[in-house]
Design an enzyme around this catalytic site. Sequence first.
Site, PDB file in Angstrom:
ATOM      1  N   SER A  58       0.850  -1.191   0.000  1.00  0.00           N
ATOM      2  CA  SER A  58       0.000   0.000   0.000  1.00  0.00           C
ATOM      3  C   SER A  58       0.882   1.236   0.000  1.00  0.00           C
ATOM      4  O   SER A  58       1.733   1.385  -0.882  1.00  0.00           O
ATOM      5  CB  SER A  58      -0.940  -0.055   1.198  1.00  0.00           C
ATOM      6  OG  SER A  58      -1.830   1.018   1.173  1.00  0.00           O
ATOM      7  N   ASP A  95      -4.791  -4.408   5.691  1.00  0.00           N
ATOM      8  CA  ASP A  95      -5.159  -5.296   4.584  1.00  0.00           C
ATOM      9  C   ASP A  95      -4.002  -6.269   4.344  1.00  0.00           C
ATOM     10  O   ASP A  95      -2.842  -5.897   4.397  1.00  0.00           O
ATOM     11  CB  ASP A  95      -5.429  -4.450   3.334  1.00  0.00           C
ATOM     12  CG  ASP A  95      -6.119  -5.250   2.233  1.00  0.00           C
ATOM     13  OD1 ASP A  95      -6.707  -6.300   2.549  1.00  0.00           O
ATOM     14  OD2 ASP A  95      -6.063  -4.808   1.068  1.00  0.00           O
ATOM     15  N   HIS A  97      -2.650  -0.727  -3.454  1.00  0.00           N
ATOM     16  CA  HIS A  97      -3.769   0.202  -3.276  1.00  0.00           C
ATOM     17  C   HIS A  97      -3.486   1.475  -4.062  1.00  0.00           C
ATOM     18  O   HIS A  97      -2.419   2.054  -3.958  1.00  0.00           O
ATOM     19  CB  HIS A  97      -3.941   0.563  -1.791  1.00  0.00           C
ATOM     20  CG  HIS A  97      -4.296  -0.613  -0.952  1.00  0.00           C
ATOM     21  ND1 HIS A  97      -3.977  -0.689   0.381  1.00  0.00           N
ATOM     22  CD2 HIS A  97      -4.946  -1.764  -1.252  1.00  0.00           C
ATOM     23  CE1 HIS A  97      -4.422  -1.846   0.867  1.00  0.00           C
ATOM     24  NE2 HIS A  97      -5.004  -2.507  -0.103  1.00  0.00           N
TER      25      HIS A  97
END
Lengths: 198, 282
Positions: free
Chosen positions: A12, A132, A39
């Site tokens: 991310s 995540d 992401h």
Amino acid sequence: MKKYEAVVIGVSAGGLAALDAILPTLDASFMMPVLVVQHLSPDMESYLPLHLNMRCALHAKEAEDKESLRPGTIYVAPPNYHLMVEEDKTMALSAQARVNFSRPSVDVLFETAAEVFCDRLVGVVLTGANSDGAAGLAKIKQFGGLTIVQDPATAEVDAMPKAALKSTAVDYVLPLDCIGPFLQTLARQGLHESSPGE
Amino acid sequence: MNDTLIIENERLEIQLLLEAIYLKYGHDFRSYAFTHTKRRLEHRRSIEGFKNFSEMQHRVIYDEAFFNSLLLDLSINVTEMFRDPWFYKRIRDVVLPHLKTYPYAKVWHAGCSAGQEVYSMCILLEEEGMDDRVQVYATDFNELILQKAKDGIYPMDLVRDYTANYQKAGGLRSFSDYYSADYDNVIMKRSLKDHVLFSSHNLVTDGVFGEMNVIFCRNVLIYFNKELQNRVLQLFWDSLCPGGFLCLGSKESLRFSSVADKFDVVSEREKIYRKKRSPSTL
């Protein structure tokens, strides 16, 4: 030594630099597909495949729905879609609800890949600002796959690696610059392994 | 039991569950992309606390209310207004000028979900002064979702995103001209749906739908397996008039489908295609 069939990577915040430290170190002998969830802002066109293609020996492309996984190819989840692996080793995209506030979500990729590749899967969690990937990595571990987390001390943002470390007994915690060479070693072992199984 | 065996058995249980749903209620999810379906079912299984999918199958057969909640899970219900703004810009710039050459045109939103994309199109038509000359059909297999589409009520917190999309899509007015708001929700302006007919239609089990000038079916086909995709694309081809437009989701493509050579590509990135005129009319 075990033969691995695929690598999944979740990343991310700080992801571009982390991927740049890993993927360009893989050479053309690397025979596993590499699936990446990073992401991204939903309305950005993904520049990532283009960016990686300029730096990597492996071919990088955006993952397409129903596309078959090919060895030595880097697949990047498109912005605003979840990336999943189907039983027949094709990829599937989904525009379903966000998971962990994310679409694509690392967990969705990891969990679906774990069920397909079981103990033949390598999961890697890198820098990021949320959690995540933690549940997904635990599932990879549960199905006998190999789990790797970037050493939080070397992560631009350490929340995601820390959450992953908390979720399961991770096999390897590696500094960023060791992850690429380590994956390369795993791939070579696979190549030299002639008989299926252990 | 090893992991592979567990997964194989679970797959069998899911196939039986989908078979039961089809036999009992006529809704056919057997040709949906498997992983997607499994994740949706798994979501419901864990909420309800069933030990396995066989337990859930028993409940599905005996409890229609439970089946209806499962039907919602299996419906594709994530969409937004002016989703992919660049797509709507292209509709305005390329497709609507063609439609203007017809005295009367028909537009079909297949799998319209809660109607967000239907209202988006209606707004475009109104701004282009075409709303009186276009009949819009909005269909979905799920009656509950279709009712939501008819109601045209959306949560306020989503409207901020919709407004941004509308602006990026080249909207000519203020998005707030198209709804009235209370504290938590907005209701879309009634006149937008004057020319919309909402009805139930199932792409998997129902047949051809009219002589359409434009068909929208965005982010539905990715949930189908290859064979069902081809079947539905053929249904669209049959439902379009010659030169009619087919609009798919941004990650859906005709490229590898069985109807690829029956359409021209109008816009690759936006996934806008056009049915070829048959050789005899050329």
